[in-house]
Write an enzyme that holds these catalytic residues in place. Sequence first.
Site, PDB file in Angstrom:
ATOM      1  CE  LYS A 170      -0.874  -1.548   6.619  1.00 43.96           C
ATOM      2  NZ  LYS A 170      -2.157  -1.279   6.042  1.00 43.96           N
ATOM      3  N   GLY A 209       0.853  -1.182   0.000  1.00 41.73           N
ATOM      4  CA  GLY A 209       0.000   0.000   0.000  1.00 41.73           C
ATOM      5  C   GLY A 209       0.886   1.229   0.000  1.00 41.73           C
ATOM      6  CG  ASN A 210      -0.397   5.047  -1.299  1.00 37.76           C
ATOM      7  OD1 ASN A 210       0.363   5.096  -2.248  1.00 37.76           O
ATOM      8  ND2 ASN A 210      -1.704   5.139  -1.424  1.00 37.76           N
ATOM      9  N   GLY A 211       1.335   3.084   2.455  1.00 34.30           N
ATOM     10  CA  GLY A 211       2.005   3.216   3.749  1.00 34.30           C
ATOM     11  C   GLY A 211       3.008   2.124   4.050  1.00 34.30           C
ATOM     12  N   GLY A 212       2.959   1.007   3.372  1.00 33.08           N
ATOM     13  CA  GLY A 212       3.875  -0.064   3.739  1.00 33.08           C
ATOM     14  C   GLY A 212       3.664  -1.346   2.958  1.00 33.08           C
ATOM     15  CG  ASP A 230      -7.983   4.711   4.552  1.00 30.31           C
ATOM     16  OD1 ASP A 230      -8.489   5.172   3.514  1.00 30.31           O
ATOM     17  OD2 ASP A 230      -6.844   4.207   4.600  1.00 30.31           O
TER      18      ASP A 230
END
Length: 351
Positions: A97, A77-80, A190
Amino acid sequence: MRKGNLNVELEIPSYEKSVSEFISTPTGTFRAGDLIVDKNGVRIISQNEDEPPNLIRLSDNQLTLADMDIIKVIGKGNGGVVHLVQHKWTGQFFALKVIQVNIPEPNRRQIAQELKINQSAQSPYVVVCYQSFYDNGFISIVLEYMDGGSLADFLKKVQTIPEKYLAAICKQVLMGLLYIHHDKHIIHRDLKPSNLLINHTGAVKITDFGVSAILESTSDQANTLIGTYNYMSPERIRGGKHGPKSDIWSLGLVLLECATGKFPYSPPEEGGWVNCFELMETIVNQPPPCAPSDRFSPEFCSFISACLQKDPNHRHSARKLMEHPFISMYEDSNVDFAAYFNKAGSPLATF
Ligand code: ATP
Ligand code: MG
Protein backbone atom coordinates in the site's frame (compact mmCIF):
# COMPACT_ATOMS: atom_id res chain seq x y z
CA MET A 1 25.88 -25.84 13.96
CA ARG A 2 23.68 -28.15 11.95
CA LYS A 3 24.67 -29.31 8.50
CA GLY A 4 23.65 -26.86 5.80
CA ASN A 5 23.21 -23.74 7.89
CA LEU A 6 26.69 -22.40 7.44
CA ASN A 7 26.63 -23.17 3.74
CA VAL A 8 23.51 -21.16 3.24
CA GLU A 9 24.76 -18.14 5.07
CA LEU A 10 27.94 -18.22 2.99
CA GLU A 11 26.07 -18.92 -0.21
CA ILE A 12 23.95 -15.80 0.10
CA PRO A 13 26.12 -12.82 0.86
CA SER A 14 23.66 -10.44 -0.81
CA TYR A 15 20.09 -10.51 -2.09
CA GLU A 16 21.24 -11.06 -5.64
CA LYS A 17 20.90 -14.82 -5.94
CA SER A 18 17.66 -16.09 -7.40
CA VAL A 19 15.62 -18.84 -5.79
CA SER A 20 16.55 -21.32 -8.51
CA GLU A 21 20.28 -20.74 -8.05
CA PHE A 22 19.76 -21.07 -4.40
CA ILE A 23 17.99 -24.40 -4.75
CA SER A 24 20.80 -25.88 -6.83
CA THR A 25 23.47 -25.17 -4.22
CA PRO A 26 25.78 -28.11 -3.73
CA THR A 27 24.38 -28.75 -0.27
CA GLY A 28 21.03 -29.76 -1.72
CA THR A 29 19.59 -29.17 1.71
CA PHE A 30 16.97 -26.54 0.94
CA ARG A 31 13.96 -26.45 -1.34
CA ALA A 32 11.87 -23.55 -2.69
CA GLY A 33 9.20 -24.01 -0.07
CA ASP A 34 11.83 -23.84 2.60
CA LEU A 35 12.15 -20.10 2.27
CA ILE A 36 9.65 -17.95 4.04
CA VAL A 37 9.28 -14.28 4.71
CA ASP A 38 8.01 -13.10 8.02
CA LYS A 39 8.28 -10.05 10.22
CA ASN A 40 11.94 -10.81 10.88
CA GLY A 41 12.87 -10.82 7.22
CA VAL A 42 13.65 -13.81 5.02
CA ARG A 43 14.12 -17.11 6.77
CA ILE A 44 14.85 -20.70 5.88
CA ILE A 45 12.94 -23.66 7.16
CA SER A 46 15.53 -26.36 7.62
CA GLN A 47 14.42 -29.96 7.31
CA ASN A 48 17.04 -32.03 9.06
CA GLU A 49 16.43 -35.78 8.95
CA ASP A 50 16.87 -36.40 12.64
CA GLU A 51 15.34 -33.15 13.91
CA PRO A 52 11.92 -31.55 13.56
CA PRO A 53 11.56 -28.66 11.03
CA ASN A 54 13.27 -25.61 12.38
CA LEU A 55 13.33 -21.93 11.51
CA ILE A 56 16.71 -20.35 11.00
CA ARG A 57 17.09 -16.65 10.42
CA LEU A 58 18.78 -16.15 7.07
CA SER A 59 19.56 -12.53 7.41
CA ASP A 60 18.97 -9.63 9.72
CA ASN A 61 18.09 -7.53 6.71
CA GLN A 62 14.46 -6.55 6.65
CA LEU A 63 12.27 -6.71 3.59
CA THR A 64 12.98 -3.95 1.14
CA LEU A 65 11.01 -2.72 -1.84
CA ALA A 66 13.90 -3.77 -4.09
CA ASP A 67 13.08 -7.39 -3.17
CA MET A 68 9.59 -7.09 -4.65
CA ASP A 69 8.28 -7.40 -8.20
CA ILE A 70 5.15 -5.33 -8.76
CA ILE A 71 2.49 -7.53 -10.38
CA LYS A 72 -0.53 -5.25 -10.68
CA VAL A 73 -2.75 -2.67 -9.00
CA ILE A 74 -5.38 -4.40 -6.89
CA GLY A 75 -7.16 -1.48 -5.35
CA LYS A 76 -7.37 2.24 -4.93
CA GLY A 77 -8.61 4.14 -1.95
CA ASN A 78 -8.86 7.81 -1.16
CA GLY A 79 -5.50 7.72 0.48
CA GLY A 80 -3.46 5.70 -1.97
CA VAL A 81 -2.91 2.72 -4.22
CA VAL A 82 -2.59 -0.97 -3.32
CA HIS A 83 -0.41 -3.23 -5.50
CA LEU A 84 -0.04 -6.98 -5.59
CA VAL A 85 3.68 -7.62 -5.29
CA GLN A 86 5.76 -10.79 -5.25
CA HIS A 87 8.87 -11.40 -3.24
CA LYS A 88 11.68 -12.17 -5.69
CA TRP A 89 13.26 -14.96 -3.68
CA THR A 90 10.37 -16.78 -2.21
CA GLY A 91 7.57 -16.14 -4.68
CA GLN A 92 5.44 -15.09 -1.73
CA PHE A 93 2.70 -12.53 -2.51
CA PHE A 94 2.17 -9.35 -0.55
CA ALA A 95 -0.03 -6.31 -0.86
CA LEU A 96 1.92 -3.07 -1.03
CA LYS A 97 0.00 0.00 0.00
CA VAL A 98 1.48 3.30 -1.05
CA ILE A 99 0.12 6.50 0.44
CA GLN A 100 1.23 9.93 -0.62
CA VAL A 101 1.45 12.25 2.33
CA ASN A 102 2.64 15.69 3.08
CA ILE A 103 3.89 15.27 6.58
CA PRO A 104 4.95 18.33 8.49
CA GLU A 105 8.09 17.70 10.49
CA PRO A 106 6.41 17.63 13.95
CA ASN A 107 3.99 14.89 12.84
CA ARG A 108 6.62 12.49 11.59
CA ARG A 109 7.32 11.06 15.00
CA GLN A 110 3.61 10.37 15.55
CA ILE A 111 3.37 8.67 12.18
CA ALA A 112 6.37 6.51 12.89
CA GLN A 113 4.61 5.57 16.13
CA GLU A 114 1.38 4.66 14.31
CA LEU A 115 3.28 2.55 11.81
CA LYS A 116 5.05 0.78 14.65
CA ILE A 117 1.70 -0.03 16.29
CA ASN A 118 0.52 -1.43 12.97
CA GLN A 119 3.60 -3.59 12.70
CA SER A 120 3.44 -4.84 16.26
CA ALA A 121 -0.08 -6.24 15.90
CA GLN A 122 -0.09 -10.00 16.01
CA SER A 123 -3.43 -11.68 15.72
CA PRO A 124 -4.91 -14.11 13.21
CA TYR A 125 -7.80 -11.64 12.92
CA VAL A 126 -5.69 -8.65 11.91
CA VAL A 127 -3.93 -8.31 8.53
CA VAL A 128 -0.20 -8.65 9.11
CA CYS A 129 1.81 -5.51 8.47
CA TYR A 130 5.31 -6.74 7.66
CA GLN A 131 7.16 -3.54 7.10
CA SER A 132 6.63 0.14 6.50
CA PHE A 133 8.83 2.79 5.00
CA TYR A 134 8.64 6.54 4.64
CA ASP A 135 10.45 7.91 1.67
CA ASN A 136 10.23 11.30 0.08
CA GLY A 137 6.55 11.97 0.67
CA PHE A 138 5.37 8.37 0.28
CA ILE A 139 4.54 5.86 2.99
CA SER A 140 4.77 2.27 1.71
CA ILE A 141 3.30 -0.51 3.80
CA VAL A 142 3.96 -4.20 3.04
CA LEU A 143 0.86 -6.12 4.06
CA GLU A 144 -0.30 -9.71 4.14
CA TYR A 145 -2.01 -10.35 0.79
CA MET A 146 -5.67 -11.29 1.21
CA ASP A 147 -6.62 -13.01 -2.04
CA GLY A 148 -10.36 -12.46 -1.69
CA GLY A 149 -10.12 -8.68 -1.51
CA SER A 150 -12.39 -6.73 0.78
CA LEU A 151 -15.85 -7.34 2.15
CA ALA A 152 -16.91 -4.33 0.06
CA ASP A 153 -15.68 -6.10 -3.11
CA PHE A 154 -17.41 -9.32 -2.05
CA LEU A 155 -20.68 -7.58 -1.24
CA LYS A 156 -20.75 -6.08 -4.73
CA LYS A 157 -20.71 -9.63 -6.11
CA VAL A 158 -23.26 -11.24 -3.82
CA GLN A 159 -25.49 -8.19 -3.02
CA THR A 160 -26.48 -9.58 0.38
CA ILE A 161 -24.90 -12.06 2.79
CA PRO A 162 -27.13 -14.62 4.57
CA GLU A 163 -27.20 -14.44 8.37
CA LYS A 164 -25.41 -17.70 8.97
CA TYR A 165 -22.36 -16.48 7.05
CA LEU A 166 -22.63 -13.06 8.64
CA ALA A 167 -22.34 -14.75 12.03
CA ALA A 168 -19.07 -16.37 10.89
CA ILE A 169 -17.76 -13.03 9.58
CA CYS A 170 -18.91 -11.19 12.68
CA LYS A 171 -17.22 -13.60 15.05
CA GLN A 172 -13.86 -13.09 13.34
CA VAL A 173 -14.23 -9.31 13.27
CA LEU A 174 -15.13 -9.33 16.96
CA MET A 175 -12.04 -11.43 17.71
CA GLY A 176 -9.98 -8.82 15.85
CA LEU A 177 -11.66 -5.97 17.74
CA LEU A 178 -11.15 -7.78 21.04
CA TYR A 179 -7.46 -7.93 20.25
CA ILE A 180 -7.23 -4.30 19.11
CA HIS A 181 -9.32 -2.89 21.97
CA HIS A 182 -8.41 -5.09 24.91
CA ASP A 183 -4.87 -6.27 24.13
CA LYS A 184 -3.50 -3.31 22.21
CA HIS A 185 -5.71 -0.60 23.77
CA ILE A 186 -6.28 1.16 20.52
CA ILE A 187 -9.32 2.21 18.50
CA HIS A 188 -9.52 1.32 14.82
CA ARG A 189 -11.44 4.50 13.85
CA ASP A 190 -12.11 3.45 10.27
CA LEU A 191 -13.95 0.14 10.39
CA LYS A 192 -15.89 -0.31 7.14
CA PRO A 193 -16.43 -3.02 4.50
CA SER A 194 -13.29 -2.07 2.54
CA ASN A 195 -11.16 -2.47 5.66
CA LEU A 196 -12.27 -6.05 6.28
CA LEU A 197 -10.32 -8.40 4.04
CA ILE A 198 -11.04 -12.00 3.11
CA ASN A 199 -8.95 -14.91 1.86
CA HIS A 200 -9.68 -18.27 0.25
CA THR A 201 -9.49 -20.08 3.61
CA GLY A 202 -12.52 -18.11 4.76
CA ALA A 203 -10.47 -15.90 7.09
CA VAL A 204 -11.74 -12.38 7.65
CA LYS A 205 -9.20 -9.89 8.98
CA ILE A 206 -9.20 -6.26 9.97
CA THR A 207 -6.82 -3.90 8.20
CA ASP A 208 -5.82 -0.25 8.14
CA PHE A 209 -5.93 0.64 11.77
CA GLY A 210 -3.67 3.55 12.44
CA VAL A 211 -3.84 4.56 8.80
CA SER A 212 -6.76 6.91 9.36
CA ALA A 213 -4.78 8.56 12.15
CA ILE A 214 -1.89 9.05 9.76
CA LEU A 215 -4.13 10.62 7.15
CA GLU A 216 -5.86 12.80 9.73
CA SER A 217 -2.56 14.14 10.93
CA THR A 218 -1.35 15.17 7.51
CA SER A 219 -2.62 18.64 6.84
CA ASP A 220 -3.53 18.39 3.17
CA GLN A 221 -5.35 15.09 3.49
CA ALA A 222 -8.52 16.40 5.14
CA ASN A 223 -10.65 15.32 2.17
CA THR A 224 -9.48 11.73 2.39
CA LEU A 225 -11.91 11.11 5.22
CA ILE A 226 -15.01 11.89 3.20
CA GLY A 227 -15.96 8.29 2.48
CA THR A 228 -15.37 7.44 6.09
CA TYR A 229 -18.09 9.57 7.68
CA ASN A 230 -20.63 6.92 6.73
CA TYR A 231 -19.57 4.54 9.46
CA MET A 232 -18.66 7.14 12.08
CA SER A 233 -20.38 6.96 15.44
CA PRO A 234 -22.62 9.83 16.59
CA GLU A 235 -20.25 10.74 19.46
CA ARG A 236 -17.31 10.94 17.08
CA ILE A 237 -19.24 13.12 14.62
CA ARG A 238 -20.17 15.42 17.50
CA GLY A 239 -16.44 15.78 18.07
CA GLY A 240 -16.59 14.62 21.64
CA LYS A 241 -14.50 11.98 23.31
CA HIS A 242 -14.74 8.66 21.57
CA GLY A 243 -13.44 5.28 22.54
CA PRO A 244 -13.45 1.66 21.37
CA LYS A 245 -17.25 1.66 21.35
CA SER A 246 -17.11 3.85 18.23
CA ASP A 247 -15.76 0.81 16.37
CA ILE A 248 -18.74 -1.20 17.60
CA TRP A 249 -21.12 1.33 16.06
CA SER A 250 -19.28 0.94 12.75
CA LEU A 251 -19.48 -2.86 13.05
CA GLY A 252 -23.27 -2.64 13.50
CA LEU A 253 -23.63 -0.56 10.32
CA VAL A 254 -21.32 -2.88 8.35
CA LEU A 255 -23.31 -5.98 9.36
CA LEU A 256 -26.64 -4.38 8.62
CA GLU A 257 -25.38 -3.26 5.21
CA CYS A 258 -24.17 -6.80 4.44
CA ALA A 259 -27.51 -8.27 5.52
CA THR A 260 -29.77 -5.89 3.60
CA GLY A 261 -27.45 -5.03 0.70
CA LYS A 262 -27.90 -1.32 1.37
CA PHE A 263 -26.12 1.26 3.48
CA PRO A 264 -28.50 1.58 6.45
CA TYR A 265 -29.09 5.34 6.16
CA SER A 266 -30.93 6.42 3.05
CA PRO A 267 -31.00 10.01 1.85
CA PRO A 268 -34.21 12.00 2.42
CA GLU A 269 -34.47 12.98 -1.23
CA GLU A 270 -33.86 11.01 -4.36
CA GLY A 271 -30.48 11.64 -5.88
CA GLY A 272 -28.46 10.97 -2.77
CA TRP A 273 -27.07 13.02 0.07
CA VAL A 274 -26.58 16.67 -0.72
CA ASN A 275 -23.31 16.67 1.20
CA CYS A 276 -21.66 14.72 3.97
CA PHE A 277 -23.02 17.12 6.63
CA GLU A 278 -26.57 16.07 5.82
CA LEU A 279 -25.70 12.45 6.52
CA MET A 280 -23.78 13.39 9.64
CA GLU A 281 -26.73 15.39 10.93
CA THR A 282 -29.02 12.41 10.34
CA ILE A 283 -26.69 10.07 12.24
CA VAL A 284 -26.53 12.46 15.19
CA ASN A 285 -30.19 13.54 15.33
CA GLN A 286 -32.28 10.64 14.05
CA PRO A 287 -33.00 7.31 15.76
CA PRO A 288 -30.44 4.61 14.88
CA PRO A 289 -31.19 2.14 12.09
CA CYS A 290 -32.34 -1.35 13.00
CA ALA A 291 -32.69 -4.73 11.30
CA PRO A 292 -36.26 -5.37 10.03
CA SER A 293 -37.70 -8.09 12.28
CA ASP A 294 -39.77 -9.64 9.46
CA ARG A 295 -36.62 -10.49 7.48
CA PHE A 296 -34.11 -11.43 10.15
CA SER A 297 -33.87 -13.58 13.26
CA PRO A 298 -34.57 -11.99 16.67
CA GLU A 299 -30.94 -12.76 17.57
CA PHE A 300 -29.59 -10.80 14.61
CA CYS A 301 -31.95 -7.88 15.25
CA SER A 302 -30.93 -7.81 18.90
CA PHE A 303 -27.22 -7.96 17.99
CA ILE A 304 -27.58 -5.00 15.62
CA SER A 305 -29.45 -3.05 18.25
CA ALA A 306 -26.70 -3.80 20.82
CA CYS A 307 -24.18 -2.24 18.38
CA LEU A 308 -26.28 0.67 17.14
CA GLN A 309 -27.00 2.42 20.41
CA LYS A 310 -26.42 6.13 20.01
CA ASP A 311 -25.22 6.43 23.59
CA PRO A 312 -21.88 4.60 23.75
CA ASN A 313 -22.56 3.69 27.38
CA HIS A 314 -25.51 1.62 26.23
CA ARG A 315 -23.58 0.03 23.38
CA HIS A 316 -22.02 -3.36 24.06
CA SER A 317 -18.26 -3.93 24.10
CA ALA A 318 -16.55 -6.47 21.82
CA ARG A 319 -16.15 -8.78 24.80
CA LYS A 320 -19.84 -8.63 25.67
CA LEU A 321 -20.88 -9.09 22.05
CA MET A 322 -18.85 -12.30 21.83
CA GLU A 323 -21.34 -13.76 24.29
CA HIS A 324 -24.38 -12.60 22.32
CA PRO A 325 -26.62 -15.49 21.13
CA PHE A 326 -26.28 -14.37 17.49
CA ILE A 327 -22.58 -15.35 17.54
CA SER A 328 -23.26 -18.94 18.57
CA MET A 329 -26.66 -19.62 17.00
CA TYR A 330 -25.27 -21.09 13.74
CA GLU A 331 -22.33 -22.89 15.29
CA ASP A 332 -23.92 -26.34 15.03
CA SER A 333 -25.13 -25.95 11.47
CA ASN A 334 -21.79 -26.66 9.74
CA VAL A 335 -21.44 -23.26 8.15
CA ASP A 336 -18.62 -23.42 5.62
CA PHE A 337 -17.76 -19.80 5.01
CA ALA A 338 -14.68 -20.71 2.94
CA ALA A 339 -16.81 -22.77 0.50
CA TYR A 340 -19.47 -20.05 0.31
CA PHE A 341 -16.85 -17.41 -0.27
CA ASN A 342 -14.93 -19.39 -2.90
CA LYS A 343 -18.12 -20.23 -4.77
CA ALA A 344 -19.59 -16.74 -4.67
CA GLY A 345 -16.46 -14.66 -5.09
CA SER A 346 -13.34 -15.15 -7.12
CA PRO A 347 -9.92 -14.73 -5.61
CA LEU A 348 -7.92 -11.84 -7.02
CA ALA A 349 -4.85 -13.92 -7.77
CA THR A 350 -4.06 -17.53 -7.25
CA PHE A 351 -0.96 -19.08 -5.83
P1 ATP B 1 -10.33 4.36 1.81
O1 ATP B 1 -9.12 4.91 1.19
O2 ATP B 1 -11.51 5.23 1.68
O3 ATP B 1 -10.09 3.93 3.23
P2 ATP B 1 -10.15 1.63 0.92
O4 ATP B 1 -10.07 1.00 2.27
O5 ATP B 1 -10.90 0.87 -0.13
O6 ATP B 1 -10.76 3.07 0.98
P3 ATP B 1 -7.37 1.09 0.54
O7 ATP B 1 -7.17 0.74 1.96
O8 ATP B 1 -6.32 1.88 -0.15
O9 ATP B 1 -8.70 1.94 0.38
O10 ATP B 1 -7.64 -0.27 -0.23
C1 ATP B 1 -8.10 -0.28 -1.57
C2 ATP B 1 -8.51 -1.68 -1.95
O11 ATP B 1 -7.35 -2.49 -2.09
C3 ATP B 1 -9.38 -2.42 -0.92
O12 ATP B 1 -10.74 -2.10 -1.08
C4 ATP B 1 -9.08 -3.87 -1.27
O13 ATP B 1 -9.89 -4.28 -2.34
C5 ATP B 1 -7.63 -3.82 -1.73
N1 ATP B 1 -6.70 -4.20 -0.64
C6 ATP B 1 -6.23 -3.42 0.35
N2 ATP B 1 -5.38 -4.09 1.15
C7 ATP B 1 -5.31 -5.34 0.65
C8 ATP B 1 -4.61 -6.56 1.05
N3 ATP B 1 -3.82 -6.57 2.12
N4 ATP B 1 -4.80 -7.67 0.32
C9 ATP B 1 -5.62 -7.66 -0.77
N5 ATP B 1 -6.30 -6.57 -1.18
C10 ATP B 1 -6.16 -5.42 -0.49
MG1 MG C 1 -8.49 0.40 3.47
